[in-house]
Write an enzyme that holds these catalytic residues in place. Structure first.
Site, PDB file in Angstrom:
ATOM      1  N   HIS A  20       0.309  -6.543  -2.527  1.00  0.00           N
ATOM      2  CA  HIS A  20       0.047  -5.194  -1.996  1.00  0.00           C
ATOM      3  C   HIS A  20       0.525  -5.124  -0.545  1.00  0.00           C
ATOM      4  O   HIS A  20      -0.230  -5.396   0.386  1.00  0.00           O
ATOM      5  CB  HIS A  20      -1.455  -4.872  -2.100  1.00  0.00           C
ATOM      6  N   HIS A  22       3.043  -2.537   1.840  1.00  0.00           N
ATOM      7  CA  HIS A  22       3.892  -1.341   1.981  1.00  0.00           C
ATOM      8  C   HIS A  22       5.001  -1.639   2.981  1.00  0.00           C
ATOM      9  O   HIS A  22       4.719  -2.073   4.111  1.00  0.00           O
ATOM     10  CB  HIS A  22       3.062  -0.168   2.508  1.00  0.00           C
ATOM     11  N   ASN A  24       6.969   0.202   4.968  1.00  0.00           N
ATOM     12  CA  ASN A  24       6.911   0.809   6.303  1.00  0.00           C
ATOM     13  C   ASN A  24       5.630   0.478   7.068  1.00  0.00           C
ATOM     14  O   ASN A  24       5.516   0.812   8.246  1.00  0.00           O
ATOM     15  CB  ASN A  24       7.118   2.330   6.212  1.00  0.00           C
ATOM     16  N   HIS A  72       7.833   6.829  10.002  1.00  0.00           N
ATOM     17  CA  HIS A  72       8.906   7.380   9.165  1.00  0.00           C
ATOM     18  C   HIS A  72       9.974   8.103   9.992  1.00  0.00           C
ATOM     19  O   HIS A  72      11.144   8.119   9.617  1.00  0.00           O
ATOM     20  CB  HIS A  72       8.315   8.308   8.089  1.00  0.00           C
ATOM     21  N   LYS A 107      12.484   8.044  -0.321  1.00  0.00           N
ATOM     22  CA  LYS A 107      12.444   9.272   0.488  1.00  0.00           C
ATOM     23  C   LYS A 107      13.727  10.063   0.374  1.00  0.00           C
ATOM     24  O   LYS A 107      14.805   9.493   0.270  1.00  0.00           O
ATOM     25  CB  LYS A 107      12.168   8.919   1.957  1.00  0.00           C
ATOM     26  N   ASP A 174       3.869   9.178  -3.317  1.00  0.00           N
ATOM     27  CA  ASP A 174       3.004   9.599  -2.209  1.00  0.00           C
ATOM     28  C   ASP A 174       2.129  10.754  -2.705  1.00  0.00           C
ATOM     29  O   ASP A 174       2.636  11.676  -3.353  1.00  0.00           O
ATOM     30  CB  ASP A 174       3.901  10.054  -1.038  1.00  0.00           C
ATOM     31  N   GLU A 234     -10.431   4.556  -2.113  1.00  0.00           N
ATOM     32  CA  GLU A 234     -10.290   4.288  -0.669  1.00  0.00           C
ATOM     33  C   GLU A 234     -11.197   5.240   0.118  1.00  0.00           C
ATOM     34  O   GLU A 234     -11.514   5.005   1.279  1.00  0.00           O
ATOM     35  CB  GLU A 234      -8.822   4.475  -0.257  1.00  0.00           C
ATOM     36  N   ASP A 310      -0.775  -3.522   5.115  1.00  0.00           N
ATOM     37  CA  ASP A 310       0.209  -3.117   6.133  1.00  0.00           C
ATOM     38  C   ASP A 310       0.139  -4.133   7.270  1.00  0.00           C
ATOM     39  O   ASP A 310      -0.575  -3.920   8.262  1.00  0.00           O
ATOM     40  CB  ASP A 310      -0.157  -1.726   6.653  1.00  0.00           C
TER      41      ASP A 310
END
Ligand code: 6MZ
Length: 369
Positions: A20, A22, A24, A72, A107, A174, A234, A310
């Site tokens: 897990h 991400h 970015n 981003h 994206k 997303d 979450e 992250d």
């Protein structure tokens, strides 16, 4: 060396599986600052305004999603996407992660001619650009999949042999996206299935969007052989948590706001949980490590895997997460090692990869005491 340093060094030397992470969210601070400086010089942003945001350490869940919007902006173009992918893989490999399932949201950005496909191609270019370690990836000629073709694995005792890391990709939907956009991501994943895309993740700001918006795309993905992992619980949202568990995903992430019925369903369906300790504590999704559900799941032998979420945003690493679990929950070296090895059973890659990873851990196990 202090005991704390020795323990951390041991956690770094142990082979690990990351499921897990991400893309970015895993960028080095130094890279983000460099990118921000360049955009500052171009007048796109004001560097002094964003510097402290990047370097800040305590972030609420709301702050985290604001930070992602900034990240981003810094990573929009194809070249930067390629660069961050390369660096993130190198960073995980350098701490002896031997299998990485990296997730990212494809994206679309018309102003620079970016499509979801070209974004993903830029990510794959990043995989090919890694030169300091061997990346085993289907689009790459060093990929194994079959144990016989595999290259030397990380060797913890015999010094600097060349490291090898398996990388597989999960495409994220997303929660801000429409059903059509989610479907586009799933179709892209299916087209890229032979190139190392193994599954779909649902993520993004958990207070945004409705489960029913994503369900058709997730069902389509599963019918066509992609594995699904969901960010689940979450924030408190009992109806959504139940609907997600009824969907029976292959894994879920977080599970912070579960109630009794949710635990029952999770446990009876034996769904593995991706646990992100530092992320949960920093975002205050769980009040303290003492109150963290890791302890209950672990003592009940429920399938779980420690992950970073992250690593950049939360200033952590997978080794730190293991070290933290050791000190917070009193796990010894043998237990940490088994916890890391057991994660192999929950990966989305083929049985051939699993076999190769089991061998890697078995070889390491002889040398770890
Ligand atoms: C939910 C998260 C997340 O996809 O642009 N993301 N979603 N909860 C979290 N916990 C804190 N951390 C990251 O990576 C960044 C994106 O991953 C998701 C968010 O959608 C974020 O924009 P990529 O590579």
């Amino acid at each position: 060396m202090s005991e704390a340093e020795t323990n951390m060094e041991w956690c770094v030397s142990m082979p690990k599986v990351e499921l897990h992470a991400h893309l970015n969210g895993s960028i080095r601070d130094s890279t983000l600052l460099e990118l921000a400086r360049v955009l500052g010089e171009k007048g796109v942003i004001v560097f002094s305004d964003v510097e402290h945001v990047i370097l800040k350490n305590d972030r609420s869940l709301r702050d985290v999603f604001k930070l992602f919007d900034l990240i981003h902006v810094l990573t929009t173009d194809h070249t930067t996407v390629t660069r961050i992918t390369k660096e993130v893989i190198e960073d995980f490999a350098s701490e002896n992660v031997v299998y990485l399932e990296l997730r990212t949201t494809p994206k679309k950005n018309d102003s620079i001619g970016m499509t979801k496909r070209s974004y993903l191609e830029a990510v794959m270019e990043g995989l090919r650009a890694v030169s300091t370690v061997d990346v085993a990836f289907p689009a790459h000629n060093v990929d194994a999949g079959s144990p016989t073709k595999s290259l030397p694995v990380n060797d913890m005792c015999n010094g600097p042999t060349r490291k090898k890391i398996y990388v597989r990709l999960l495409l994220s939907i997303d929660r801000r996206e429409s059903t059509a956009a989610a479907m586009e991501t799933v179709k892209l994943a299916l087209e890229m299935k032979d190139l190392g895309v193994v599954g779909i993740d649902l993520s993004g700001n958990p207070v945004v969007g409705e489960w029913n918006t994503f369900l058709p795309a997730l069902q389509f993905a599963r019918e066509n052989g992609l594995y699904i992992t969901l960010h689940c619980g979450e924030v408190p949202n009992p109806k959504e948590i139940q609907a997600m568990l009824d969907f029976s995903p292959r894994r879920i992430g977080h599970a912070c706001y579960f109630e009794e019925d949710d635990w029952k369903k999770l446990k009876s369906n034996n769904i593995p949980v991706e646990i992100c300790l530092t992320s949960n504590i920093v975002t205050a999704s769980v009040s303290s490590l003492d109150a963290h559900h890791f302890a209950n799941l672990y003592s009940g032998k429920h399938p779980l895997v420690l992950c970073t979420d992250d690593a950049g945003v939360f200033s952590t690493s997978l080794s730190s997460e293991y070290n933290l679990a050791a000190s917070a929950f009193g796990l010894g070296k043998r237990e940490l090692f088994l916890l890391a090895k057991n994660a192999i059973e929950f990966i989305f890659a083929s049985d051939g990869v699993k076999q190769d990873l089991r061998r890697t851990f078995d070889l390491a196990s002889n040398k770890m005491d």
